[in-house]
Design an enzyme around this catalytic site. Structure first.
Site, PDB file in Angstrom:
ATOM      1  N   LYS A  87     -22.373  21.685 -27.233  1.00  0.00           N
ATOM      2  CA  LYS A  87     -20.775  22.372 -27.405  1.00  0.00           C
ATOM      3  C   LYS A  87     -21.017  23.411 -27.455  1.00  0.00           C
ATOM      4  O   LYS A  87     -19.764  23.961 -27.066  1.00  0.00           O
ATOM      5  CB  LYS A  87     -20.980  21.668 -28.776  1.00  0.00           C
TER       6      LYS A  87
HETATM    7  C1  LIG Z   1     -21.533  16.015 -29.177  1.00  0.00           C
HETATM    8  C2  LIG Z   1     -22.848  15.702 -29.059  1.00  0.00           C
HETATM    9  C3  LIG Z   1     -23.131  14.610 -28.264  1.00  0.00           C
HETATM   10  C4  LIG Z   1     -22.421  13.849 -27.742  1.00  0.00           C
HETATM   11  O1  LIG Z   1     -21.309  14.428 -26.837  1.00  0.00           O
HETATM   12  P1  LIG Z   1     -20.150  13.639 -26.337  1.00  0.00           P
HETATM   13  O2  LIG Z   1     -19.569  14.783 -25.021  1.00  0.00           O
HETATM   14  O3  LIG Z   1     -19.271  13.317 -27.548  1.00  0.00           O
HETATM   15  O4  LIG Z   1     -20.179  12.431 -25.752  1.00  0.00           O
HETATM   16  C5  LIG Z   1     -24.400  14.498 -27.845  1.00  0.00           C
HETATM   17  N1  LIG Z   1     -25.883  15.134 -28.343  1.00  0.00           N
HETATM   18  C6  LIG Z   1     -25.457  16.163 -29.356  1.00  0.00           C
HETATM   19  C7  LIG Z   1     -26.655  16.898 -29.798  1.00  0.00           C
HETATM   20  C8  LIG Z   1     -23.558  16.451 -29.257  1.00  0.00           C
HETATM   21  O5  LIG Z   1     -23.604  17.498 -30.117  1.00  0.00           O
END
Ligand SMILES: *Cc1c(COP(=O)(O)O)cnc(C)c1O
Length: 478
Positions: free
Chosen positions: A117
């Site tokens: 993120k």
């Molecule tokens: C947010 C997140 C996801 C999921 O990603 P999306 O964009 O919601 O599909 C997967 N793995 C981790 C570690 C995350 O923080």
């Protein structure tokens, strides 16, 4: 480039107009009117840019295709400030790590909070600061988190002018490492609010505050949730960077396996593929919360209630509905806003499901758009973490393990699959210990983080009290 709503609202907006917004006024999601096409010559140029000038330069060129209301020199400076070796640990920013023949990892989690993120949120922090300054405006970001999103948002917004963050988390329920990450921030514009309750209580408070339109306007409340178009756009860039590293020429194809929850990450892959990046298949990996896998297998999209949403050991994928999914469905049904509105505003909103199994477009999800899916459980996760450690001496986190498990299961002979590594193991230490019997590796900069002083305000799950807190802390001069 202008942006439309998936539900057909007549307005068309520029990038900076939607930057600070969530949903479109009709409840739809923003998408560009069309995806800019990257032809052969341009793909060759982008490859060269990444190789010679690096990730920030690549990001600038990809973003420029979508952003025409920030002067080029400013946008370039924002990218240069964001994607640095200091923040992301390597000059490649998203290096590949080979596993077995035909499978490698793309490291997206070496940013400040050790989850993918950061790739988008770090850019968002700089874009917000830039745009708020230009407008002479301020923003109070209100959010709820069970872990990754909150810390990524706080590390992106800390110290930024014009922005304050009020982040609600369930008191005592995040991992000790995640709590330490968030609560050790001493920046004045970051407010950690630990709510006596569970994540849903935090989410409900955010909704209640946001639904009070007068409070929202007077207190300049905004969000940074995963439907934000700028976040999705920032993620498109690493599909290009992964492709360029995995191939030596632009006639080769690769597939991506993506640990998925809200469908934001893999939707960025879909956008890259629509632009013409030679992506073969997009492999959607879910955990026990298999809303997306069910859709790609059956054509039925069925959102879940909280009783049917499981708490798993890949918690950032514990979703009951995939908030970005509407973007893909809009493309799947031929960008028909009437059909999209009917599916989401009528069928999902009222019946909690829709069924495209007999719709002529469902077939295209795989045939034309390259999607396949699979599911991984706690037992799969443990086994995959163990196997990757034994075979390759590489330690992967629980979410990445879901991606590796499904990639191995779905991979065709000769197919090259890049699994997106979405977090580092240290964030989910308990499950790593369960799998391997040893504690996860800890990056040097997080040594002793649990012992740092904490800055957090514990409160009852009470909307009025939270509003009062925001009111008292949101007018500090910046
Ligand atoms: C947010 C997140 C996801 C999921 O990603 P999306 O964009 O919601 O599909 C997967 N793995 C981790 C570690 C995350 O923080």
């Amino acid at each position: 480039m202008r942006y439309l709503s998936t539900r057909g609202h007549p307005d068309r907006k520029h990038f900076c107009e939607i930057l600070l917004e969530g949903l479109a006024p009709d409840g739809g999601l923003y998408l560009p009117e069309r995806y800019p096409e990257v032809n052969e010559a341009m793909l060759a140029e982008l490859r060269k840019t990444y190789q010679d000038e690096g990730y920030a330069a690549l990001a600038f060129k990809v973003l420029s295709l979508y952003i025409d209301d920030i002067p080029q020199t400013d946008l370039r400076a924002i990218c240069d400030r964001t994607y640095t070796e200091t923040a992301f640990g390597t000059s490649a920013i998203v290096p590949l790590k080979p596993l077995e023949e035909g499978v490698c990892l793309e490291a997206l989690s070496n940013g400040p909070t050790l989850a993918f993120k950061d790739m988008a949120m770090q850019l968002l922090g700089n874009l917000f600061e830039y745009e708020l300054d230009r407008r002479g405006a301020e923003l109070n970001i209100l959010g709820a988190t069970s872990g990754d999103t909150g810390s990524a948002a706080e590390y992106a917004m800390r110290g930024k002018k014009g922005v304050r963050v009020f982040m609600l988390s369930p008191h005592g329920r995040m991992s000790p490492f995640q709590q330490a990450q968030m609560f050790s921030l001493m920046d004045e514009n970051i407010h950690n609010i630990a709510i006596e309750g569970v994540f849903d209580d935090c989410q409900d408070i955010v909704k209640a505050v946001s639904n009070d339109l007068e409070f929202k306007r007077n207190h300049k409340i905004g969000t940074v949730n995963s439907i934000n178009w700028a976040r999705l756009l920032a993620q498109v860039v690493y599909y290009f960077a992964g492709y360029f590293q995995a191939t030596s020429g632009n006639t080769e194809k690769v597939s991506f396996s993506v640990p998925s929850g809200n469908f934001g990450n893999v939707c960025a892959g879909h956008v890259a593929r629509q632009m013409g990046l030679p992506i073969d298949r997009l492999i959607v990996a879910t955990n026990e919360n298999d809303v997306l896998d069910e859709f790609f297998r059956t054509g039925v999209y069925r959102v879940r209630g909280s009783a049917d949403t499981y708490e798993t050991s890949s918690p950032s994928m514990d979703i009951s509905k995939a908030s970005n999914f509407e973007r893909f469905i809009f493309d799947l049904v031929g960008r028909d806003a009437d059909v999209t509105r009917q599916l989401f505003a009528d069928e999902v909103a009222i019946h909690g499901r829709f069924d495209l199994s007999k719709h002529p477009s469902f077939d295209l999800a795989t045939r034309q758009f390259g999607f396949v899916s699979g599911k991984s459980t706690h037992a799969d996760r443990l086994q995959t973490i163990r196997k990757v450690w034994e075979d390759h001496q590489v330690m992967i986190d629980t979410h990445t393990a879901d991606g590796v498990k499904v990639a191995r299961e779905r991979r065709l002979p000769q197919e090259n699959v890049i699994v997106l590594e979405t977090a580092l193991p240290i964030k989910f230490a308990e499950t790593i210990e369960e799998a391997l019997g040893i504690p996860p590796e800890r990056p040097a900069k997080f040594e002793g983080i649990e012992g740092l002083p904490k800055r957090v305000h514990v409160m009852q799950a009470d909307v009025v009290a939270v509003k009062k807190y925001i009111n008292e802390h949101c007018h500090v001069a910046t």
